[in-house]
Structures are given as C-alpha cells and as structure tokens.
Design a protein around this motif. Structure first.
Motif, mmCIF file in Angstrom:
data_model
loop_
_atom_site.group_PDB
_atom_site.id
_atom_site.type_symbol
_atom_site.label_atom_id
_atom_site.label_comp_id
_atom_site.label_asym_id
_atom_site.label_seq_id
_atom_site.Cartn_x
_atom_site.Cartn_y
_atom_site.Cartn_z
ATOM 1 N N GLU A 27 0.814 -1.211 0.000
ATOM 2 C CA GLU A 27 0.000 0.000 0.000
ATOM 3 C C GLU A 27 0.856 1.274 0.000
ATOM 4 O O GLU A 27 0.583 2.221 -0.732
ATOM 5 C CB GLU A 27 -0.934 0.001 1.212
ATOM 6 C CG GLU A 27 -1.837 1.196 1.284
ATOM 7 C CD GLU A 27 -2.751 1.186 2.495
ATOM 8 O OE1 GLU A 27 -3.308 2.247 2.802
ATOM 9 O OE2 GLU A 27 -2.893 0.139 3.152
ATOM 10 N N THR A 28 1.890 1.297 0.811
ATOM 11 C CA THR A 28 2.729 2.488 0.929
ATOM 12 C C THR A 28 3.478 2.776 -0.368
ATOM 13 O O THR A 28 3.510 3.921 -0.833
ATOM 14 C CB THR A 28 3.721 2.330 2.102
ATOM 15 O OG1 THR A 28 2.981 2.030 3.278
ATOM 16 C CG2 THR A 28 4.523 3.587 2.323
ATOM 17 N N LEU A 29 4.074 1.753 -0.965
ATOM 18 C CA LEU A 29 4.797 1.952 -2.221
ATOM 19 C C LEU A 29 3.820 2.332 -3.340
ATOM 20 O O LEU A 29 4.129 3.176 -4.183
ATOM 21 C CB LEU A 29 5.583 0.699 -2.604
ATOM 22 C CG LEU A 29 6.380 0.790 -3.906
ATOM 23 C CD1 LEU A 29 7.355 1.962 -3.886
ATOM 24 C CD2 LEU A 29 7.110 -0.526 -4.170
ATOM 25 N N PHE A 30 2.637 1.729 -3.337
ATOM 26 C CA PHE A 30 1.628 2.066 -4.341
ATOM 27 C C PHE A 30 1.266 3.548 -4.274
ATOM 28 O O PHE A 30 1.261 4.251 -5.279
ATOM 29 C CB PHE A 30 0.374 1.199 -4.139
ATOM 30 C CG PHE A 30 -0.704 1.463 -5.140
ATOM 31 C CD1 PHE A 30 -0.744 0.750 -6.331
ATOM 32 C CD2 PHE A 30 -1.682 2.422 -4.914
ATOM 33 C CE1 PHE A 30 -1.734 0.992 -7.275
ATOM 34 C CE2 PHE A 30 -2.673 2.680 -5.848
ATOM 35 C CZ PHE A 30 -2.702 1.961 -7.026
ATOM 36 N N GLN A 31 0.983 4.030 -3.072
ATOM 37 C CA GLN A 31 0.623 5.443 -2.903
ATOM 38 C C GLN A 31 1.774 6.358 -3.295
ATOM 39 O O GLN A 31 1.564 7.393 -3.936
ATOM 40 C CB GLN A 31 0.187 5.714 -1.465
ATOM 41 C CG GLN A 31 -1.132 5.071 -1.124
ATOM 42 C CD GLN A 31 -1.499 5.219 0.346
ATOM 43 O OE1 GLN A 31 -0.678 5.559 1.180
ATOM 44 N NE2 GLN A 31 -2.753 4.940 0.654
#
Length: 137
Positions: A27-31
């Motif tokens: 989720e963090t890398l996606f955002q």
C-alpha cells in the motif's frame, strides 16, 4: 478535458498495473508511486498544453520552467526524505524511476499528438464555433 483527460486516466491505470504487477507494491509503495507519477505527468504536461504549437519551439518563461522542474525534482526525491516518511511515503526502487521516465515520455508524446489532432479538428469543418456574421457593406 475530453481529449487529454482519458489519456491521463489511461496512464493512471498503467501506473496501477506497474505498481501492483511489475513492482508487487504494498500500500505504501503504491501510494508513493502514484503520487510521484501523477505529479510528474501533471506538471510536465503544462509544457505541452501551454502552447498551440510545438513545445520545443515556444520557450516557456524561465520562471515557469524552473519552478515546474523544481516541483518534479522535489516530488521525485521527497520519498527519500524524513518529510516523505512523515507523509507516509517509502523510497521506490530504481526500477520504478526507469519505468516512470519511459511512461512520462510516452504520455507527453501522446498528449502532444492529441493536442495537434484537437486543433486540426477544431480549426477544420468540425469547428464548434458558429460562423461569424458578415458585416453589411
């Protein structure tokens, strides 16, 4: 909006694919990736849409060029800083930036082609502008 908007949306979906399938992003890398991609494309597209002609022949004001490029650089570096961590970003891998560079070039070329097509259509027989009334004479 009707011409360039769908191109932008297609590149958002391409970014989603790259982040989820190619980079297996959490989720963090996606955002982080979506933020950096969106910032780069939406700031750099200014150089394409600011002129009806060739963006390489119509030079922007140096302040516009400097501030726009500074925003792109800051956005790309932000995930590597404490401020980036504060915003919940994580440093993307180098592979992301290579893919991003290719995507940005393709995006800008497609927008330039769409812009040319739009102006060709708009200035032709399909013009949405009503004809001017002739003056009595």
């Amino acid at each position: 909006m009707l011409v360039i908007g769908p191109i932008s949306s297609a590149f958002d979906f391409l970014t989603f694919y790259v982040m989820l399938v190619v980079l297996k992003a959490d989720e963090t890398l996606f955002q982080t990736g979506w933020f950096v991609e969106s910032l780069c494309t939406q700031v750099l597209v200014i150089f394409i849409i600011r002129t009806r002609g060739n963006p390489f022949k119509s030079r922007p004001h140096p302040i516009l060029a400097a501030t726009s490029l500074a925003v792109v650089v800051i956005g790309a570096v932000l995930p590597f800083t404490p401020l980036g961590r504060y915003f919940g970003f994580t440093p993307p891998p180098a592979k992301f930036y290579l893919i991003l560079a290719a995507m940005v070039v393709v995006y800008l070329v497609l927008v330039e082609l769409a812009k040319k097509g739009f102006y060709r259509w708009h200035s032709g027989a399909h013009s949405l502008t009503p004809p001017r009334a002739s003056s009595p004479g």
